[in-house]
Design an enzyme around this catalytic site. Structure first.
Site, PDB file in Angstrom:
ATOM      1  N   CYS A  77       1.148  -1.422   0.348  1.00 39.01           N
ATOM      2  CA  CYS A  77      -0.124   0.161  -0.370  1.00 39.01           C
ATOM      3  C   CYS A  77       0.818   1.325   0.220  1.00 39.01           C
ATOM      4  CB  CYS A  77      -0.861   0.311   1.339  1.00 39.01           C
ATOM      5  SG  CYS A  77      -2.108  -1.683   1.446  1.00 39.01           S
ATOM      6  N   THR A  78       1.903   0.865   0.434  1.00 43.14           N
ATOM      7  CA  THR A  78       2.180   2.452   1.177  1.00 43.14           C
ATOM      8  C   THR A  78       3.555   2.851  -0.541  1.00 43.14           C
ATOM      9  OG1 THR A  78       3.723   1.579   3.407  1.00 43.14           O
ATOM     10  CG2 THR A  78       5.147   3.844   2.574  1.00 43.14           C
TER      11      THR A  78
END
Lengths: 219, 219
Positions: free
Chosen positions: B46-47
């Site tokens: 996600c990052t």
């Protein structure tokens, strides 16, 4: 609209195809399958898509991935259309089956109906849906493009490579990942476990939170 | 699983975000929106995804596309996580809102639930779902990737370019199309109409069927 999406089991329908009749689960067997639909035979975007997939057949075969097309027209139409596809692709053969669905029963079961398009007789037509199915008969990845937008076969190949990579290791693939690039270690793996599981080592991104969740390795 | 898919109207939910509360339809207005979900804050894939989207913000803005993220954690968590994202992206700012959904109500309505993953407390988490919504509040294109597979922001940008191209002309985009390449003329356009609509001309692929459905032009 029907709700078939990732995590769902592919319905075990009997399908009639250009390579004979079979049950979908028998076709999948223990392998990876890409099941993809097209709005119609003898239409422009579909022809370019099928020709590209035909040209990529060896790349899918190398990965143990079976292809299964679907268009609503009948088998005779499919067989005539395949001549156009193979001509346009410069001679690459359509070796994979294409399902016929003249009654539009299968596209409803498989979440492959285009909401905005109809054929000349007013019947529903498929969207550009694509499901990647694994040997457990479950849908692992799914895309729905409208009839007017051709898919990107390179992205489909990239996604298959990523699915196969993570199926074989406790890793995940970062944004825009391509084969050969670093992967990230699953958050459920502790640093001590990671040292054992990845003797080749890993690097941890330094972040303002001080948390060490972004760990890259090569597998 | 819920059935939200292309052609459906985006539910007009009230959402709480890092940029305040609003109704989804008010956010969309008359513009294009990319609504995309993430399994969780402070997680690796996600990052990398949010950092890439932040780096591409100008490209989406140039196209009049608004971004709207979603992750189940609360606003405070999102705001702390954004510091990590901006650091990892080399300073690119997260200018778009991220929805909080700690009760997991919104992800169910929006077909964004991952079937295979749970968080540490056993609660459901979002998949990597992405819906492209246009000014009529309808979903035009939709992808569902599992938590372990990062999406490809270049493919999302390509798909948006294709959607905007076909929204403005009676054309469709062939397989693997990129901006600047030829498009195909919609099958509903006759050759006589095509001559008027595309004074720049078009070329027709010669096919074994003798049909003239595969017509390329530049718009």
């Amino acid at each position: 609209m029907p709700g078939l999406t990732i995590g769902d089991t592919l319905p075990n329908l009997e399908v009639d195809t250009t390579c004979g009749k079979f049950m979908l689960h028998d076709f999948v067997g223990q392998e990876w399958v890409i099941l993809f639909s097209h709005p119609g035979d003898f239409t422009p975007v579909c022809t370019t898509e099928l020709a590209k997939v035909a040209a990529y057949t060896e790349r899918f075969e190398e990965r143990g991935v079976k292809l299964l097309g679907l268009s609503c027209d009948d088998i005779q139409s499919h067989n005539n259309w395949i001549k156009d596809i193979e001509s346009y692709s410069g001679g690459c053969k359509v070796k994979f089956p294409i399902i016929a669905d003249p009654k539009r029963e299968i596209i409803k079961e498989l979440n492959m109906v285009d909401p905005d398009e109809k054929d000349a007789t007013g019947k529903q037509v498929p969207s550009r849906a694509l499901h990647v199915v694994s040997g457990d008969k479950k849908i692992k990845l799914s895309i729905q493009y409208p009839a007017t937008i051709g898919r990107n076969v390179d992205e489909i190949l990239r996604a298959v490579d990523a699915l196969q990579k993570v199926a074989n290791h406790k890793v995940a693939t970062p944004v825009n990942w391509k084969p050969g690039e670093a992967v990230v270690i699953h958050p459920g793996v502790s640093n001590n476990q990671a040292k054992e599981m990845f003797p080749q080592g890993y690097s941890t991104a330094e972040l303002p939170s001080g948390n060490d969740y972004l760990r890259f390795t090569n597998v």
